[in-house]
Design a protein around this motif. Structure first.
Motif, PDB file in Angstrom:
ATOM      1  N   LEU A   1     -84.982   3.893 -49.376  1.00 30.75           N
ATOM      2  CA  LEU A   1     -84.983   5.583 -48.605  1.00 30.75           C
ATOM      3  C   LEU A   1     -84.204   5.680 -47.690  1.00 30.75           C
ATOM      4  O   LEU A   1     -84.007   6.830 -46.889  1.00 30.75           O
TER       5      LEU A   1
ATOM      6  N   PRO B   1     -86.247  12.422 -47.415  1.00 30.83           N
ATOM      7  CA  PRO B   1     -85.943  11.013 -48.781  1.00 30.83           C
ATOM      8  C   PRO B   1     -87.320  11.184 -49.011  1.00 30.83           C
ATOM      9  O   PRO B   1     -88.220  10.304 -48.172  1.00 30.83           O
ATOM     10  N   SER B   2     -87.172  10.506 -50.035  1.00 25.39           N
ATOM     11  CA  SER B   2     -88.810  10.874 -50.640  1.00 25.39           C
ATOM     12  C   SER B   2     -89.140   9.920 -52.383  1.00 25.39           C
ATOM     13  O   SER B   2     -87.996  10.173 -52.831  1.00 25.39           O
TER      14      SER B   2
ATOM     15  N   SER C   1     -93.026   9.113 -48.641  1.00 24.77           N
ATOM     16  CA  SER C   1     -91.263   9.204 -47.981  1.00 24.77           C
ATOM     17  C   SER C   1     -91.131   8.129 -46.883  1.00 24.77           C
ATOM     18  O   SER C   1     -91.508   7.104 -46.647  1.00 24.77           O
ATOM     19  N   VAL C   2     -89.535   8.398 -46.722  1.00 25.60           N
ATOM     20  CA  VAL C   2     -88.705   7.537 -45.517  1.00 25.60           C
ATOM     21  C   VAL C   2     -89.921   7.330 -44.230  1.00 25.60           C
ATOM     22  O   VAL C   2     -89.413   6.121 -43.757  1.00 25.60           O
TER      23      VAL C   2
ATOM     24  N   VAL D   1     -86.005   9.851 -57.058  1.00 23.59           N
ATOM     25  CA  VAL D   1     -85.745  10.149 -55.308  1.00 23.59           C
ATOM     26  C   VAL D   1     -85.295  10.991 -55.438  1.00 23.59           C
ATOM     27  O   VAL D   1     -84.393  11.652 -55.721  1.00 23.59           O
TER      28      VAL D   1
END
Length: 887
Positions: free
Chosen positions: A364, A375-376, A390-391, A431
């Motif tokens: 991520l 981003p997850s 999540s990131v 993603v």
């Protein structure tokens, strides 16, 4: 005696030779010695900082990071640490330390190596300003002479302050104020003793001793500094033990950005570079203040981002960025399964068991981070919810409210069926992006559509907010100031202004009927059409603008004249070369930037004056002294006395009068032209009369409201009716704009004190904004009335749907605390009762009549006959339009 005399002679000759050598060396290096002027007026290379009007840091430009500090602002512990480590006899010597020089000389003789430099703080400062770090004898000699020269011209306090601000300390930090920010994200007075000792030890070798690049060596150097402070009795043994054992807490920090507004900052930066040149702008220490406040700038950014996501969600979900596991197979040759572009191979990780949280986050971190998207990876899919990692390392649950919009995107005109379960939207291993909206997390994506927004103070042209796109970090192209797009019906207020200038009135009757014009030269017929293709026949000019009738605009242009209209448009600041000399100009075929459009609209908002948009309010030097302050031209309609404002509704039905009751017959308090400040104002050129501006604004008020009475069959909607319905204000005016095939959509409008323009379209000018079909999931949330401003808007995209919501959301914030302040009625404007259909005078007072404004002398002179009166209430019900639901 025979030995003493030769010895004395030898000593005398040696001294003479030594003095001669020193004099020779002095004259040899004299050209390199700084002048007295340079030493007394040293200018630090400080980066440019850009602030909002209310003083919040937007951005910083410059290779060198420097935060100048005054000596009295520096903690005594830091001064003690520097003196103890670098020059304990600083206040005793005159630029060079004989003891230090002798110690270095002995070390050189014994070891043959240049282990000790014997540099005082003054010598280090001389080297930093005027020399390099190369270890040569000539450089050291130059350093000594420059240090002696500096001590003659500057006080010890001046030298110490320069040293604290000049010295290089690693990671582009120059000076201890910058070092505190870079390594700890704090001002100097908030550092602990351990942190102070760490940065105090950096001058010896900043690239290898800093706590980010070399944490272990940094700890060793910190201990040396603390030992020297202990030896000099600046600290106690207990303080030494605590600081020496403290953990390394440093990490790299950027500038303390308080408002992330990169489009605004970039615009101002480019202006400063144009004025001063790149090097001077980036190193001159300028503090530049924008005309925009943090509140309005952030409101504009949020409005644009939310609006583009709303459009994007109406048109469907394009799927994940890629997959970590559960990679689907292509069902057709045309279908492409997205693949992540990573710096490492993940082909051996094919199942969930192959992935731990650390390896997922590593992936991520390589996904582009574009705010507000996060981003997850989908880790679990339930019936109507999903879990994601999540990131930032957090696990979140996305409820059905954050998934139900995500029907499949097919084209800009087609969407798939409404999802019923979470598995219809995504699957484990995908993603994705997520974002937070009103405290709720939802699945998301980067919008492909673009947008722009700009707001001005119509009185002086100060830019109150500017947004050039979805994300500056995705695209640096500023669409608000650089993108020339067809303006569509946003041009019509200016065309109508030309008509009023030529003798037309708001009650002039124009035939709203199809045009079919044959062009013998091209063999093609031009058939401009209304959108939608509905025609009302003879129609008053006010109503025609409110309903944005295309053929009426063409007929008005013909009535005024093509060249006359084109010339007239230049009064609003439009470049004549950008205005096509054909009748399509009346429909907005010319291309202009949002900045040009909002400037033109400001003429209508401010009573007829052409102001100059500007982004910078003032510039300060590195010491905080004002170098420059904006002196814009001002609209001067408030400089003159105006008549009492009496704004009456177009129609006399009870519901509109109730909304306006609080505004009727109220006095408008105007500033006078007295006082020194007002006397210095430069008055903008008046390009149209105050009366013309008022009448056009009145028509634009019609365009943002529902008009008439449904029960009397006089009801109709302005194209931007949602604006007043949501804002619940009667002191706003606006105009929608949509080009052919909905390639460009606009909404421009104003309050007396603020004018703004929103644009939405694709960067690819050939791509249409398309159409959205009904998403029943969203209707089901509120079956009685769905959210007009969100994803439930359906049908072909236009200015009201695509661009209007951004303008409305911004104005909700901007006008929240502003009282209702209608535009004052200029002198020579009269109001008379006219017949609704014919525009003639009438003695009736029923629903077939209304009040209208006229420039004195242009009001109707004949009365409508009884046999000419058309009563809409008696017409066939089937011919009356069905009302659009209003919320």
């Amino acid at each position: 005696m025979k030995y003493i005399k030769p010895l004395i002679l030898f000593s005398f000759l040696s001294g003479l030779i030594g003095v001669a050598a020193l004099v020779g060396i002095y004259f040899y290096i004299k050209p390199d010695l700084p002048s007295v002027t340079v030493l007394k007026d040293v200018r630090l290379q400080t980066p440019m900082q850009i602030y909002t009007k209310d003083g919040k840091l937007i951005s910083q430009y410059g290779v060198k990071r420097r935060i100048p500090v005054k000596l009295e602002e520096v903690p005594q512990e830091l001064i003690d640490a520097i003196l103890a480590t670098e020059d304990s006899r600083f206040f005793e010597h005159h630029g060079i330390d004989p003891i230090g020089i002798m110690r270095a000389a002995v070390s050189l003789v014994l070891t043959g190596e240049k282990r000790q430099g014997a540099s005082t703080l003054t010598m280090q400062l001389a080297r930093g300003f005027f020399l390099t770090r190369e270890k040569t004898y000539i450089r050291k000699i130059k350093e000594i002479f420059i240090a002696l020269h500096m001590e003659q011209e500057l006080s010890k306090q001046d030298i110490l302050e320069l040293y604290l601000n000049k010295i290089e300390l690693g990671h582009r930090a120059f000076g201890f104020g910058a070092a505190a920010q870079v390594y700890y994200g704090k001002p100097l007075n908030e550092l602990s003793l351990a942190q102070i000792a760490t940065i105090a030890g950096l001058p010896k070798a900043p690239s290898v001793l800093n706590p980010i690049s070399g944490p272990e060596r940094s700890v060793e150097r910190r201990r040396v500094v603390l030992l020297r402070m202990l030896d000099e009795e600046y600290i106690t043994k207990a303080q030494f033990d605590e600081a020496a054992s403290a953990p390394v807490t440093a990490k790299k920090h950027g500038a303390e950005i308080e408002v992330d507004a990169p489009y605004l900052a970039d615009t101002i930066y480019n202006e400063m570079v144009e004025i001063y040149g790149k090097e001077e702008a980036e190193t001159g220490g300028y503090q530049v203040f924008a005309t925009a406040t943090s509140e309005l700038q952030l409101a504009a950014q949020r409005a644009v981002v939310r609006n583009l996501h709303d459009y994007d969600e109406r048109h469907g979900y394009k799927g994940p960025l890629g997959y970590l596991w559960n990679i689907p197979k292509s069902e057709s040759k045309d279908e492409k399964i997205p693949e992540l572009s990573l710096s490492f191979d993940i082909s051996n990780k094919t199942s969930r068991d192959d992935w731990d949280n650390t390896s997922i986050i590593r992936v991520l971190e390589e996904v582009p981070h574009i705010k507000p998207l996060m981003p997850s990876v989908v880790t679990k899919v339930d019936e109507q919810s999903i879990d994601v990692l999540s990131v930032d390392g957090e696990t979140r649950t996305i409820a059905w409210d954050g998934l139900d919009w995500a029907r499949r995107y097919i084209t800009d005109f087609r969407q798939g069926s409404d999802p019923k379960t979470a598995s219809d939207v995504t699957q484990e291993g995908a993603v994705i992006y997520i974002r937070q909206q009103e405290a709720q997390w939802r699945i998301s994506q980067i919008p492909e559509v673009s947008g722009a927004f700009i707001a001005l103070n119509p009185e002086n042209g100060a830019v109150e907010a500017v947004v050039g796109g979805y994300s500056f970090y995705q695209s640096q192209f500023n669409r608000a100031t650089q993108a020339r797009r067809q303006v569509g019906s946003n041009i019509k207020p200016f065309v109508y202004s030309a008509a009023i200038n030529s003798g037309y009135t708001l009650a002039s009757i124009i035939n709203d009927a199809p045009i079919n014009q044959w062009n013998a030269a091209t063999g093609v017929a031009w058939r401009p059409q209304n959108s939608p293709a509905e025609y009302d026949g003879p129609i008053r000019m006010r109503k025609a603008l409110g309903k944005s009738k295309n053929v009426v605009s063409v007929r008005l242009l013909r009535g005024v004249g093509l060249r006359e209209t084109a010339d007239y448009l230049t009064r609003f600041g439009f470049n004549k070369d950008d205005i096509p000399l054909d009748e399509t100009v009346s429909l907005g075929s010319s291309s202009h930037t949002p900045l040009e459009v909002v400037r033109g609209m400001s003429v209508i908002a401010n009573g007829g004056y052409l102001v100059n948009p500007h982004f910078i309010s003032k510039v300060l030097d590195e010491n905080g002294d004002e170098l420059w302050k904006a002196n814009p031209v001002w609209a001067c309609n408030r400089c003159e006395s105006q008549s009492e404002a009496e704004i009456l509704p177009e129609d006399d039905e009870a519901d509109i009068e109730a909304l306006l009751a609080a505004e009727l017959n109220q006095d408008i308090i105007l500033g006078d032209a007295g006082g020194e400040e007002d006397a210095q104002k430069v008055i903008a050129p008046q390009v149209i009369t105050a009366q013309n501006a008022f009448l056009v604004a009145e028509m634009m008020r019609t365009a943002v409201r529902a008009n008439g009475n449904w029960s009397k069959k006089t009801y109709w909607l302005g194209t931007g009716w949602r604006a007043r319905n949501i804002l619940q204000r009667t002191d706003i005016a606006g105009k929608t704009g949509t080009t052919n095939d909905s390639r460009d959509t606009w909404f421009s409008g104003f309050h007396k004190d603020l004018v703004a323009t929103a644009w939405v379209g694709f960067d690819n000018m050939g791509r249409q904004l398309g159409r959205a079909t009904r998403n029943q999931n969203l209707i089901n949330k509120n079956p009685e009335k769905f959210n007009w401003i969100g994803n439930a808007l359906i049908g072909t995209e236009d200015g009201a749907k695509a661009a209007g919501p951004a303008w409305i959301r911004f104005m909700q914030k901007a006008l929240k605390d502003k009282p209702h302040t209608p535009m004052p009625v200029p002198e020579d404007i009269v109001r008379v009762r006219i017949d609704r259909t014919s525009g003639k005078l009438t003695r009736r007072t029923d629903h077939t009549t209304l009040f209208e404004y006229f420039l004195q002398g242009t009001e109707p002179t004949t009365y409508v006959r009884d046999d000419e009166v058309l009563d809409p209430a008696t017409q066939d019900k089937a011919t009356a339009p069905e009302p659009e639901e209003i919320f």
